[in-house]
Design a protein around this motif. Structure first.
Motif, mmCIF file in Angstrom:
data_model
loop_
_atom_site.group_PDB
_atom_site.id
_atom_site.type_symbol
_atom_site.label_atom_id
_atom_site.label_comp_id
_atom_site.label_asym_id
_atom_site.label_seq_id
_atom_site.Cartn_x
_atom_site.Cartn_y
_atom_site.Cartn_z
ATOM 1 N N LEU A 29 0.826 -1.208 0.000
ATOM 2 C CA LEU A 29 0.000 0.000 0.000
ATOM 3 C C LEU A 29 0.858 1.255 0.000
ATOM 4 O O LEU A 29 0.493 2.263 -0.606
ATOM 5 C CB LEU A 29 -0.938 -0.007 1.223
ATOM 6 N N THR A 30 2.018 1.209 0.677
ATOM 7 C CA THR A 30 2.909 2.379 0.697
ATOM 8 C C THR A 30 3.591 2.553 -0.650
ATOM 9 O O THR A 30 3.829 3.670 -1.101
ATOM 10 C CB THR A 30 3.986 2.210 1.784
ATOM 11 N N ALA A 31 3.932 1.441 -1.295
ATOM 12 C CA ALA A 31 4.633 1.522 -2.574
ATOM 13 C C ALA A 31 3.744 2.103 -3.667
ATOM 14 O O ALA A 31 4.254 2.648 -4.646
ATOM 15 C CB ALA A 31 5.118 0.138 -2.994
ATOM 16 N N CYS A 32 2.449 2.006 -3.503
ATOM 17 C CA CYS A 32 1.535 2.539 -4.506
ATOM 18 C C CYS A 32 1.681 4.044 -4.596
ATOM 19 O O CYS A 32 1.446 4.764 -3.629
ATOM 20 C CB CYS A 32 0.091 2.160 -4.168
ATOM 21 N N ALA A 33 2.105 4.516 -5.769
ATOM 22 C CA ALA A 33 2.343 5.951 -5.953
ATOM 23 C C ALA A 33 1.103 6.666 -6.491
ATOM 24 O O ALA A 33 1.192 7.827 -6.888
ATOM 25 C CB ALA A 33 3.517 6.155 -6.907
ATOM 26 N N SER A 34 -0.032 5.961 -6.518
ATOM 27 C CA SER A 34 -1.285 6.551 -7.024
ATOM 28 C C SER A 34 -1.098 7.148 -8.415
ATOM 29 O O SER A 34 -1.571 8.241 -8.708
ATOM 30 C CB SER A 34 -1.808 7.641 -6.074
ATOM 31 N N CYS A 35 -0.394 6.441 -9.263
ATOM 32 C CA CYS A 35 -0.130 6.958 -10.602
ATOM 33 C C CYS A 35 -1.286 6.695 -11.559
ATOM 34 O O CYS A 35 -1.395 7.346 -12.599
ATOM 35 C CB CYS A 35 1.167 6.369 -11.158
ATOM 36 N N GLY A 36 -2.108 5.679 -11.248
ATOM 37 C CA GLY A 36 -3.246 5.375 -12.121
ATOM 38 C C GLY A 36 -2.884 4.666 -13.401
ATOM 39 O O GLY A 36 -3.721 4.523 -14.291
ATOM 40 N N LEU A 37 -1.637 4.191 -13.511
ATOM 41 C CA LEU A 37 -1.236 3.544 -14.757
ATOM 42 C C LEU A 37 -1.745 2.107 -14.842
ATOM 43 O O LEU A 37 -1.673 1.488 -15.896
ATOM 44 C CB LEU A 37 0.295 3.570 -14.894
ATOM 45 N N SER A 57 -5.853 -0.037 -8.499
ATOM 46 C CA SER A 57 -5.353 0.655 -7.305
ATOM 47 C C SER A 57 -6.515 1.194 -6.463
ATOM 48 O O SER A 57 -6.444 1.200 -5.233
ATOM 49 C CB SER A 57 -4.408 1.788 -7.678
ATOM 50 N N TYR A 58 -7.599 1.607 -7.106
ATOM 51 C CA TYR A 58 -8.773 2.088 -6.363
ATOM 52 C C TYR A 58 -9.343 0.956 -5.512
ATOM 53 O O TYR A 58 -9.636 1.126 -4.325
ATOM 54 C CB TYR A 58 -9.842 2.587 -7.344
ATOM 55 N N PRO A 99 3.551 -0.415 -12.421
ATOM 56 C CA PRO A 99 4.947 -0.074 -12.712
ATOM 57 C C PRO A 99 5.890 -0.452 -11.576
ATOM 58 O O PRO A 99 7.087 -0.618 -11.789
ATOM 59 C CB PRO A 99 4.927 1.447 -12.894
ATOM 60 N N PHE A 100 5.358 -0.582 -10.363
ATOM 61 C CA PHE A 100 6.184 -0.928 -9.220
ATOM 62 C C PHE A 100 6.132 -2.410 -8.898
ATOM 63 O O PHE A 100 6.769 -2.853 -7.944
ATOM 64 C CB PHE A 100 5.764 -0.115 -7.984
ATOM 65 N N ARG B 137 -2.709 16.542 -13.859
ATOM 66 C CA ARG B 137 -3.173 15.180 -14.161
ATOM 67 C C ARG B 137 -3.939 14.610 -12.953
ATOM 68 O O ARG B 137 -4.982 13.973 -13.110
ATOM 69 C CB ARG B 137 -1.962 14.308 -14.490
ATOM 70 N N ARG B 138 -3.406 14.895 -11.770
ATOM 71 C CA ARG B 138 -4.033 14.377 -10.568
ATOM 72 C C ARG B 138 -5.378 15.061 -10.303
ATOM 73 O O ARG B 138 -6.281 14.477 -9.742
ATOM 74 C CB ARG B 138 -3.089 14.581 -9.364
ATOM 75 N N ILE B 147 -8.029 8.207 -6.579
ATOM 76 C CA ILE B 147 -7.129 7.549 -5.627
ATOM 77 C C ILE B 147 -6.127 8.516 -5.021
ATOM 78 O O ILE B 147 -5.189 8.101 -4.347
ATOM 79 C CB ILE B 147 -6.360 6.368 -6.258
ATOM 80 N N LYS B 198 5.394 8.305 0.188
ATOM 81 C CA LYS B 198 5.318 7.676 -1.125
ATOM 82 C C LYS B 198 6.525 7.982 -1.993
ATOM 83 O O LYS B 198 6.728 7.345 -3.020
ATOM 84 C CB LYS B 198 4.044 8.117 -1.838
ATOM 85 N N PHE B 204 11.448 1.321 -3.771
ATOM 86 C CA PHE B 204 10.574 0.209 -4.137
ATOM 87 C C PHE B 204 10.659 -0.138 -5.603
ATOM 88 O O PHE B 204 10.623 -1.302 -5.974
ATOM 89 C CB PHE B 204 9.116 0.518 -3.781
ATOM 90 N N ARG B 209 10.814 -4.245 -9.050
ATOM 91 C CA ARG B 209 10.966 -4.610 -10.452
ATOM 92 C C ARG B 209 12.213 -5.444 -10.706
ATOM 93 O O ARG B 209 12.248 -6.251 -11.616
ATOM 94 C CB ARG B 209 11.017 -3.352 -11.325
#
Lengths: 144, 227
Positions: A29-37, A57-58, A99-100, B137-138, B147, B198, B204, B209
């Motif tokens: 959950l911390t690694a999620c950068a909320s990038c939406g990709l 991610s949502y 991506p992560f 974008r956000r 999110i 973050k 990370f 990866r």
């Protein structure tokens, strides 16, 4: 088919389950950068008019993320909201790309386990007790 | 102000650097603790005479186009390019800025390579433009807005702040000493925030990866989230 429980939420049980995989899940959950990709990699997102509620991610952040943020202190209504996200809006197909490299289906599967511990299960349309089956059989819908 | 300046230029540099180094080490170790090695499946190589014939000519070109379209660059080219440019400027500008190199030389006698000031200026402006793109974008795209929380906006601000204040300080806009002090404090705050927020995706990204098994891994791929 197990029936939905209607009693109070067992917060102790939720906390115990959350504690079992806390390190791993909180790291995801911390690694999620909320990038939406991850969105466009989900076929459910693409086929539901790009509704953000189907975004991987949502689903992750608003189910397990919410449980960790509230430390398990959730109401049954809030768990019912999460039920839709983790059972209906996700097929655990593993197609989602992050991506992560976060294993999103792993996180959602864990959220499902926590909901099941509170007697909340996914009711698929055609399963016994589901809305489609009951409409077909002429019974009034139950448990939804 | 002089006291704050002395504090920012002196002890806080060491404190922030220490927290940064210890923090990312802890995060890296945490990653290794919560994942486990997985057994690699033995896949014998297919004999050469059973392999399908290699694609030639137009078929090869079509294969390359299809494969490219399934990459991040193929699906979200603007986002991919802005991300690469932003992160490149994020590392290059602070490490190769003349002002920083001179400080390090005066403090420790180490001479680092440096880029011309004009180029650092351009990189800073590009980075700030990229940060603005990320902010828009956000705010604008529904799936990203859904999110985004306070931490996401704060992290963006924390990352852009050192560059904005550094730009002001270099050009001596507003009060120079204040801009310089704010620049140092912003940089130190960002370093401290990296392990705890973050911005930790710095660690990370490479660990996950590089080490996690998956079709998008680029190194060993011998670890798994499951235990």
């Amino acid at each position: 088919m197990p029936e939905h429980k209607r009693g109070p939420v067992d917060e102790g049980k939720i906390r115990e389950l959350l504690g079992r995989k806390k390190g791993r899940m909180k790291l995801c959950l911390t690694a999620c950068a909320s990038c939406g990709l991850c969105a466009e990699s989900c076929f459910l997102f693409m086929s539901h008019d790009k509704d953000p509620r189907y975004m991987p991610s949502y689903k992750m952040v608003h189910s397990l993320g919410r449980l960790y943020r509230k430390r398990g202190k959730v109401s049954r209504g809030q768990l019912e909201e999460m039920k839709e996200l983790v059972f209906k809006n996700c097929a655990l197909c593993g197609r989602c790309y992050c991506p992560f490299g976060i294993d999103i289906p792993n996180v959602i599967a864990f959220a499902r386990a926590i909901l099941r511990s509170q007697g909340i299960y996914g009711m698929y349309p055609h399963s016994v007790g589901g809305p489609e089956a009951e409409r077909r059989d002429g019974d009034t819908p139950q448990g939804e | 102000m002089q006291t704050v300046y002395e504090l920012a230029r002196g002890p806080l540099v060491w404190v922030s650097a220490l927290i940064f180094v210890c923090g990312i080490t802890v995060r890296a170790l945490q990653f290794l603790f919560v994942t486990s090695r997985k057994e690699r499946a033995f896949c014998p190589a297919r004999p050469a005479d059973e392999a399908p014939p290699a694609a030639m000519g137009d078929e090869k070109k079509i294969n390359m186009i299809v494969r490219f379209q399934n990459t991040l660059l193929g699906r979200n080219p603007v986002m991919a390019i802005v991300t690469v440019v932003f992160h490149s400027a994020l590392f290059i500008a602070p490490l190769l800025a003349l002002g920083h190199s001179l400080l390090i030389y005066e403090s420790w006698g180490i001479s680092l390579p440096r880029l011309p000031d004009r180029l650092i200026d351009v990189l800073t402006i590009i980075l700030l433009a990229c940060a603005f793109f990320f902010l828009m974008r956000r705010l604008v795209i529904p799936r990203v807005r859904s999110i985004s929380g306070v931490q996401d906006y704060l992290v963006l601000f924390l990352t852009a702040c050192p560059f904005l204040t550094g730009f002001f300080a270099y050009h001596q806009w507003f009060a120079y000493k204040t801009a310089l002090t704010l620049h140092m404090l912003a940089g130190e705050t960002m370093l401290i925030a990296i392990p705890f927020s973050k911005i930790g995706h710095l660690v990370f990204f490479f660990f996950v990866r590089g080490l996690m098994g998956g079709e998008y891994g680029f190194w060993r791929g011998n670890r798994t989230w499951s235990q």
